[in-house]
Design a protein around this motif. Structure first.
Motif, short mmCIF file in Angstrom:
data_model
loop_
_atom_site.label_atom_id
_atom_site.label_comp_id
_atom_site.label_asym_id
_atom_site.label_seq_id
_atom_site.Cartn_x
_atom_site.Cartn_y
_atom_site.Cartn_z
N ASN A 76 0.71 -1.16 -0.01
CA ASN A 76 0.37 0.06 -0.16
C ASN A 76 1.10 1.38 -0.28
O ASN A 76 0.17 2.34 -0.99
N GLY A 77 2.08 1.30 0.94
CA GLY A 77 2.74 2.27 1.12
C GLY A 77 3.61 2.39 -0.49
O GLY A 77 4.00 3.55 -1.36
N ILE A 78 3.92 1.10 -1.25
CA ILE A 78 5.34 1.10 -2.44
C ILE A 78 3.38 1.93 -3.37
O ILE A 78 4.42 2.51 -4.11
N THR B 73 1.08 4.05 -3.34
CA THR B 73 0.89 5.46 -3.10
C THR B 73 2.24 6.31 -3.54
O THR B 73 2.29 7.02 -4.32
N PHE B 74 3.35 5.43 -3.65
CA PHE B 74 4.76 6.60 -3.38
C PHE B 74 4.73 6.37 -5.12
O PHE B 74 4.63 7.01 -5.91
N ARG B 75 4.56 5.33 -6.07
CA ARG B 75 4.32 5.24 -7.49
C ARG B 75 3.51 6.63 -8.03
O ARG B 75 3.17 7.01 -9.38
N GLU B 76 2.39 5.80 -7.34
CA GLU B 76 1.43 7.53 -7.63
C GLU B 76 1.89 9.10 -7.19
O GLU B 76 1.01 9.92 -8.50
N LEU B 77 1.85 8.79 -6.68
CA LEU B 77 2.33 10.53 -6.52
C LEU B 77 4.17 10.93 -7.34
O LEU B 77 3.96 11.86 -8.47
N ALA B 78 4.42 9.76 -7.75
CA ALA B 78 5.78 10.09 -8.55
C ALA B 78 5.10 10.26 -10.00
O ALA B 78 5.87 11.31 -10.50
N LEU B 79 4.34 9.41 -10.48
CA LEU B 79 3.42 9.56 -11.44
C LEU B 79 3.18 10.81 -11.66
O LEU B 79 3.21 11.36 -13.01
N GLN B 80 2.81 11.46 -10.37
CA GLN B 80 2.10 13.17 -11.12
C GLN B 80 3.34 14.48 -10.22
O GLN B 80 2.82 15.27 -10.78
N GLY B 81 4.17 13.43 -10.71
CA GLY B 81 6.20 14.31 -10.09
C GLY B 81 5.77 14.89 -9.05
O GLY B 81 6.93 15.69 -8.95
N ILE B 82 5.17 13.95 -8.50
CA ILE B 82 5.44 14.77 -6.30
C ILE B 82 7.15 13.77 -6.51
O ILE B 82 6.99 12.71 -6.27
N PRO B 83 7.59 14.58 -5.94
CA PRO B 83 8.85 14.09 -4.92
C PRO B 83 9.42 13.19 -3.40
O PRO B 83 9.78 13.82 -2.54
N ALA B 84 7.96 12.34 -3.26
CA ALA B 84 8.01 11.75 -1.84
C ALA B 84 8.97 11.11 -1.52
O ALA B 84 10.32 10.20 -2.41
N ILE B 85 9.03 10.60 -0.43
CA ILE B 85 10.35 10.23 -0.14
C ILE B 85 9.41 8.73 0.78
O ILE B 85 8.13 8.66 1.85
N LEU B 86 9.82 8.07 0.65
CA LEU B 86 9.32 6.38 1.28
C LEU B 86 10.64 5.80 2.14
O LEU B 86 11.85 5.68 1.92
N VAL B 87 10.41 5.10 3.08
CA VAL B 87 10.67 4.53 4.00
C VAL B 87 10.05 3.84 4.77
O VAL B 87 8.93 3.41 5.01
N GLU B 88 10.76 2.29 4.83
CA GLU B 88 10.81 1.00 5.50
C GLU B 88 11.55 1.08 6.89
O GLU B 88 12.72 0.73 6.05
N ASN B 89 11.45 0.33 8.21
CA ASN B 89 12.60 -0.04 8.54
C ASN B 89 12.65 -1.07 8.22
O ASN B 89 13.69 -1.67 9.54
N GLY B 90 12.27 -2.32 7.77
CA GLY B 90 12.60 -3.70 7.20
C GLY B 90 13.27 -3.28 5.49
O GLY B 90 13.92 -2.47 5.40
N ASP B 91 12.80 -4.13 5.26
CA ASP B 91 12.86 -4.18 3.52
C ASP B 91 11.70 -4.25 3.04
O ASP B 91 10.25 -4.42 3.63
N LEU C 223 7.55 -1.85 -8.01
CA LEU C 223 6.61 -0.63 -8.22
C LEU C 223 7.38 0.64 -7.71
O LEU C 223 7.65 1.64 -8.60
N ILE C 224 8.57 0.06 -7.21
CA ILE C 224 9.40 1.39 -6.57
C ILE C 224 10.53 2.39 -7.90
O ILE C 224 10.58 2.89 -7.90
N ILE D 206 4.50 -2.58 -15.54
CA ILE D 206 4.92 -2.52 -13.95
C ILE D 206 5.91 -3.24 -14.48
O ILE D 206 5.96 -4.15 -15.06
N GLY D 207 7.26 -2.87 -14.07
CA GLY D 207 8.22 -3.23 -14.30
C GLY D 207 8.49 -4.16 -15.55
O GLY D 207 8.74 -4.25 -16.55
N GLY D 208 8.98 -5.59 -15.32
CA GLY D 208 9.08 -6.67 -15.74
C GLY D 208 7.94 -6.98 -17.55
O GLY D 208 8.01 -7.58 -18.70
#
Length: 584
Positions: free
Chosen positions: A30-32, A34-52, A196-197, A431-433
């Protein structure tokens, strides 16, 4: 060849950022999305994850991409429509990882469940009941209507007892009818999450995604992030914070707010699954999924998985998402459910080659039965206040099938908070490949052309295309330029292939590669010598010292044992544990 952005380069870019329009916390699907959707609109969001990426629930799904057949019974028609639409989008946009799956439902009676289904639909009953052939046919007929209108799958089929026995001779005597329809399955969800990232960062080069980066506190207008690997801290002032923490949403809200009256948003349930090495069961399934109700009315599944069989799942409410593992009683429960359908199948402990579980981030609910908790998603906005300068958008619920739709809704809410408007729709974006990946009818010629162009044997080209889709092309170029040496302990992976994943796909820990960038763990293909060999390749690629490599092996193998039942990969870990226990 695409440019490599190392972890240090990513951290350097973060050091130059004192503020961000959007900080997304949580690297599940879900976070990924949202990050992709915002990036497609040109929004320079930052996405962080405490693991992988996709480390928790997003890597513990049933590997199904489904239209939500059972949601018809609770009247969630909008969710079914959305699920069917998004399922078919994934079949088109991620055709390298998402495939049609013929599904069969075993049925024990003709007319059972009609009265109680009506009561459940009207919210007059929570009691589970066995569903008869007429009820299931009614549901599948409605499903066909949605599929014809919003999708492209074949119609369902209902078999009588003779036809059922002919196709499924191993079914239990109680099975009198069967119904078959089509849904879909996903072969590499964790890889699709990373793709997606990667797509997002390419669409908006100023967008930044960093795994192993934790949100540790909030001070005034500033959020404090900490590198989980080095301990370095970073300060950021977000305009909007997106809480995509999944089962940890409530914990994260408490961390960033001093309020005592925050609403409880999550009431998660734990789902465990098994991967079985069982040739007899695999042969009986013959490429189909069996979707059935066990003795207590809980929906369970089993379907072929790369020469193995995936079986699941449980549905248990949990309070601590950090403590979940597949318990022995859950293994017994799943195997008992399997025997309810196939009573002659015996499963030895040695046939369980992998276990996994995750906590579904379902909305907090007072429902008596977990199956009655809605699988729909929602957005909750916590507005800025005297102690918090940013608005927080919480992503509640959601599932893999509808991640794109949920991400789109979340991004649109963020855009409104920023005073921006949507510029691009992701509905038809590959998406990707899956980009430039041919339809099945054209794949034979495409693969032959790649083999000729890069001078790589056709079986190897087919193997890489199956793993990476069109993202195999830069890897093929590397192989053409430098050649490759297949691993000593696994003949279908090479040193060049693994180094490419390590250097291009944000691999930081041994588990990232074994569990999420490859299917080696979940397919039951790990051995102690292979893990040692891969750790040596990672050490060379990432500059680990001998002691760091040993630490990675110990920690990684201990986690594989605890979380996935893979023991014996690094015996020193268990010898030390045994000595520790004997000294108590």
């Amino acid at each position: 060849m695409d440019n490599i952005k190392t972890r240090e380069q990513r951290l350097s870019a973060l050091r130059l950022r004192s503020s961000t329009p959007v900080l997304i916390v949580g690297g599940g699907i879900n976070g990924i999305s949202t990050f992709r959707e915002l990036a497609l609109q040109g929004i320079p969001a930052i996405l962080v994850e405490n693991g992988d990426w996709c480390q928790a629930a997003s890597g513990a799904l049933s590997r199904m991409i489904h239209g939500g057949l059972r949601y018809l019974e609770t009247g969630e028609f909008t969710l079914v429509k959305e699920s069917v639409t998004e399922r078919d989008r994934l079949l088109k946009n991620a055709s390298h990882y998402v495939f049609p799956l013929r599904t069969t439902v075993p049925i024990d009676n003709l007319a059972g469940g009609l009265v109680n289904a009506t009561r459940r639909f009207l919210r007059l009953s929570d009691r589970p009941t066995r569903r008869g052939a007429l009820l299931i046919k009614t549901g599948l007929s409605l499903y066909d209507i949605y599929t014809r209108q919003y999708g492209s799958m074949p119609k369902h089929q209902v078999r009588n007892e003779a036809a059922t026995r002919d196709r499924w001779p191993g079914f239990a005597p109680w099975v009198k009818y069967s119904a078959s329809y089509y849904d879909a399955w996903i072969s590499a969800p964790e890889r699709l999450g990373f793709e997606l990232i990667d797509d997002a960062e390419k669409a908006c080069p100023e967008a930044l995604a960093l795994n192993y980066l934790q949100l540790v506190s909030a001070e005034g207008e500033t959020v404090i992030l900490q590198d989980a690997l080095s301990g370095e801290r970073f300060s950021l002032q977000p305009h909007v914070l997106v809480n995509a923490g999944g089962a940890w949403i409530d914990q994260l809200n408490q961390r960033i707010s001093s309020r005592n009256d925050l609403p409880k948003l999550i009431g998660g349930t734990k789902g465990s699954h098994l991967i079985l090495d069982h040739p007899e069961l695999l042969q009986m399934l013959d490429g189909e999924m069996v979707y059935f109700e066990n003795q207590e009315g809980r929906v369970c599944i089993m379907f072929p998985w790369f020469g193995k069989v995936l079986v699941g799942s449980t549905d248990i409410r949990v309070d601590d998402p950090d403590a979940v593992v597949c318990e022995e009683e859950e293994k017994s429960y799943i195997l008992e459910s399997l025997r309810f359908v196939f009573p002659h199948i015996e499963v030895a402990d040695s046939a369980i080659v992998y276990t996994f579980c995750g906590v579904r981030p379902l909305p907090a609910s007072e429902a008596k039965l977990n199956g009655q908790i809605s699988r729909n998603h929602s957005l909750v906005v916590l507005p800025a206040d005297a102690n918090r300068a940013w608005s927080t958008l919480c992503l509640v619920g959601g599932k893999w099938t509808t991640f794109r739709q949920f991400g789109e809704e979340a991004a649109d809410r963020v855009l409104r908070l920023l005073g921006e408007k949507r510029q691009v729709s992701s509905g038809d974006v590959p998406i990707g490949g899956g980009r430039d990946f041919p339809k099945p009818s054209g794949q034979t010629a495409w693969l032959a052309q790649l083999a000729q162009r890069y001078g790589v044997p056709l079986p190897r080209v087919m193997q890489l295309a199956k793993r990476y889709g069109s993202r195999a092309l830069p890897l093929l170029a590397l192989i053409q330029q430098h050649g490759e040496q297949m691993l000593q302990h696994h003949a279908t992976y090479s040193d060049v292939e693994l180094r490419y994943l390590i250097e291009h796909e944000q691999v930081c820990q041994l588990e990232d590669l074994l569990v999420r960038r490859t299917s080696l763990a979940i397919c039951g293909e790990l051995s102690a010598p292979l893990v040692q060999e891969i750790a040596q390749i990672m050490a060379a690629a990432l500059g680990w010292s001998d002691s760091e490599r040993t630490q990675q092996l110990q920690r990684g193998c201990a986690n594989l044992a605890r979380l996935h039942g893979l023991t014996g990969l690094y015996p020193t870990v268990f010898q030390e544990k045994t000595r520790h226990v004997s000294n108590q």
